[in-house]
Write a protein that holds these residues in place. Sequence first.
Motif, PDB file in Angstrom:
ATOM      1  N   CYS A   1      -4.630  -3.335  -4.105  1.00  0.00           N
ATOM      2  CA  CYS A   1      -3.407  -4.101  -4.378  1.00  0.00           C
ATOM      3  C   CYS A   1      -3.613  -5.170  -5.446  1.00  0.00           C
ATOM      4  O   CYS A   1      -2.662  -5.661  -6.040  1.00  0.00           O
ATOM      5  CB  CYS A   1      -2.852  -4.721  -3.099  1.00  0.00           C
ATOM      6  SG  CYS A   1      -3.978  -5.896  -2.285  1.00  0.00           S
TER       7      CYS A   1
ATOM      8  N   PRO B   1       2.366  -2.252  -3.164  1.00  0.00           N
ATOM      9  CA  PRO B   1       1.625  -3.437  -2.700  1.00  0.00           C
ATOM     10  C   PRO B   1       0.958  -4.191  -3.852  1.00  0.00           C
ATOM     11  O   PRO B   1       0.255  -3.590  -4.664  1.00  0.00           O
ATOM     12  CB  PRO B   1       0.552  -2.840  -1.776  1.00  0.00           C
ATOM     13  CG  PRO B   1       0.993  -1.439  -1.485  1.00  0.00           C
ATOM     14  CD  PRO B   1       1.755  -0.998  -2.692  1.00  0.00           C
ATOM     15  N   PHE B   2       1.213  -5.496  -3.937  1.00  0.00           N
ATOM     16  CA  PHE B   2       0.556  -6.360  -4.919  1.00  0.00           C
ATOM     17  C   PHE B   2      -0.104  -7.521  -4.187  1.00  0.00           C
ATOM     18  O   PHE B   2       0.455  -8.017  -3.209  1.00  0.00           O
ATOM     19  CB  PHE B   2       1.569  -6.953  -5.918  1.00  0.00           C
ATOM     20  CG  PHE B   2       2.254  -5.919  -6.758  1.00  0.00           C
ATOM     21  CD1 PHE B   2       1.557  -5.248  -7.754  1.00  0.00           C
ATOM     22  CD2 PHE B   2       3.596  -5.600  -6.551  1.00  0.00           C
ATOM     23  CE1 PHE B   2       2.186  -4.285  -8.538  1.00  0.00           C
ATOM     24  CE2 PHE B   2       4.225  -4.639  -7.335  1.00  0.00           C
ATOM     25  CZ  PHE B   2       3.512  -3.984  -8.328  1.00  0.00           C
ATOM     26  N   CYS B   3      -1.279  -7.947  -4.672  1.00  0.00           N
ATOM     27  CA  CYS B   3      -1.907  -9.120  -4.070  1.00  0.00           C
ATOM     28  C   CYS B   3      -2.752  -9.829  -5.120  1.00  0.00           C
ATOM     29  O   CYS B   3      -3.038  -9.266  -6.185  1.00  0.00           O
ATOM     30  CB  CYS B   3      -2.776  -8.710  -2.881  1.00  0.00           C
ATOM     31  SG  CYS B   3      -4.142  -7.624  -3.332  1.00  0.00           S
TER      32      CYS B   3
ATOM     33  N   TRP C   1      -1.532  -9.175   0.411  1.00  0.00           N
ATOM     34  CA  TRP C   1      -0.385  -8.280   0.638  1.00  0.00           C
ATOM     35  C   TRP C   1      -0.090  -8.244   2.125  1.00  0.00           C
ATOM     36  O   TRP C   1      -0.977  -8.000   2.945  1.00  0.00           O
ATOM     37  CB  TRP C   1      -0.704  -6.875   0.120  1.00  0.00           C
ATOM     38  CG  TRP C   1       0.266  -5.833   0.610  1.00  0.00           C
ATOM     39  CD1 TRP C   1       0.027  -4.840   1.517  1.00  0.00           C
ATOM     40  CD2 TRP C   1       1.645  -5.669   0.215  1.00  0.00           C
ATOM     41  NE1 TRP C   1       1.153  -4.072   1.713  1.00  0.00           N
ATOM     42  CE2 TRP C   1       2.166  -4.560   0.927  1.00  0.00           C
ATOM     43  CE3 TRP C   1       2.489  -6.366  -0.651  1.00  0.00           C
ATOM     44  CZ2 TRP C   1       3.485  -4.117   0.790  1.00  0.00           C
ATOM     45  CZ3 TRP C   1       3.812  -5.925  -0.795  1.00  0.00           C
ATOM     46  CH2 TRP C   1       4.278  -4.822  -0.092  1.00  0.00           C
ATOM     47  N   SER C   2       1.153  -8.515   2.489  1.00  0.00           N
ATOM     48  CA  SER C   2       1.550  -8.438   3.892  1.00  0.00           C
ATOM     49  C   SER C   2       2.800  -7.574   3.992  1.00  0.00           C
ATOM     50  O   SER C   2       3.883  -7.979   3.554  1.00  0.00           O
ATOM     51  CB  SER C   2       1.830  -9.838   4.438  1.00  0.00           C
ATOM     52  OG  SER C   2       2.639  -9.747   5.592  1.00  0.00           O
TER      53      SER C   2
ATOM     54  N   PHE D   1       6.782  -8.688   3.617  1.00  0.00           N
ATOM     55  CA  PHE D   1       7.626  -7.943   2.678  1.00  0.00           C
ATOM     56  C   PHE D   1       8.822  -7.322   3.408  1.00  0.00           C
ATOM     57  O   PHE D   1       9.972  -7.430   2.981  1.00  0.00           O
ATOM     58  CB  PHE D   1       6.777  -6.855   2.007  1.00  0.00           C
ATOM     59  CG  PHE D   1       7.503  -6.051   0.964  1.00  0.00           C
ATOM     60  CD1 PHE D   1       7.757  -6.590  -0.291  1.00  0.00           C
ATOM     61  CD2 PHE D   1       7.950  -4.754   1.234  1.00  0.00           C
ATOM     62  CE1 PHE D   1       8.426  -5.856  -1.262  1.00  0.00           C
ATOM     63  CE2 PHE D   1       8.624  -4.017   0.267  1.00  0.00           C
ATOM     64  CZ  PHE D   1       8.856  -4.575  -0.977  1.00  0.00           C
TER      65      PHE D   1
END
Length: 392
Positions: free
Chosen positions: A110, A266-268, A281-282, A286
Amino acid sequence: MWDVAEELKAMLVFAEHRYYGESLPFGPSSFKDSKHLNFLTSEQALADFAELIKHLRKTIKGVKNQPFIALGGSYGGMLAAWFRMKYPHMVVGALAASAPIWQFENMVPCGVFLSIVTKDYKKSGSNCSRSIRKSWDAINRLVNKGTGLNWLSETLHLCSPLEDSDDVERLKDWISETWINLAMANYPYESNFLQPLPAWPIKVVCQYLENSNVNDTQLLKNIYKALNVYYNYSDQASCMNLSATATSSLGTQGWSYQACTEMVMPFCSNGINDMFEPHPWSLKEFSDDCYKQWHVRPRPSWIPTLYGGKNISSHTNIIFSNGELDPWMGGGVTSDITDTLVAIMIPEGAHHLDLRASNHFDPVSVLLARSLEVKYMKQWIQDFYDSQRKKY
């Protein structure tokens, strides 16, 4: 596409995606609630394109026995690739430019997207990413001072003043999105894809962020000058508007709903491999945001289930092109899968540079990429005509 269409004696057809632009199935009520939005999916859009091709074959003289090629960039590139996968009898091949078809559940890390953004800034100025990384704590420290909110609102020339901690989070999100957009539009010449911008805009931004060893107030004055490159290159803006990061109508409303249903990417960030504040990322967070906004819950596994995830080697005739400056490259296909599922890399390319009109300042790498793309297309067309002749 204009240049290539002429060379291949082709007709260009731009199909508008349902729920975008003027293609609103329920008119002004199209975005009223999730019941009216039920029909906004990538698979419905692909079915529209299949129907459109059938219609063109029937109604336009001379089109009946001609080959079709799907082209697109970004989400359009994903659709082009998926169209060839799902409707191989409709198009002879697809050019999927900057198409992050693997930016989904468990297929790429992510954090890859924001680490590419950071690399772009590192390349463009020795302390550039360091200054940006330091700016988040500088904002937090200033906000904790009595007059910090006022000072920030004035120094950054915000159209509406910051009033509370929620506004500060919005400010930081808006600044982050600006750095991301600059990475996507980091073209070698002036452009107005997201905003009117100078050539190599990140280099211009980084001129203001060369010195990372300055106090908080000076750092944020420099950040303002850097943001100004993006928001006020044409000298038209009187203040900074936190509710908009792009001037062109990109259909953000439709995309926001799609991201909350099937396009779950997903991005983190961790603040170590990237220049952003750490944000894991959660899916739960989201999902709750999506429910608040649209009354829907995301389906993170659906896209890989529908389109095959990384297991796509049985398909043929798809070109995946990616620019190495483009953060979306992290979720793209960057090496050949088979002889006909090919990857073309453009070292000096930002977001789908190869699809843009040819320009005097185009780097050699994009000229090579385009000529290779045309070579493959000519081959697909030739194969189509050969198979037609065998039939008769």
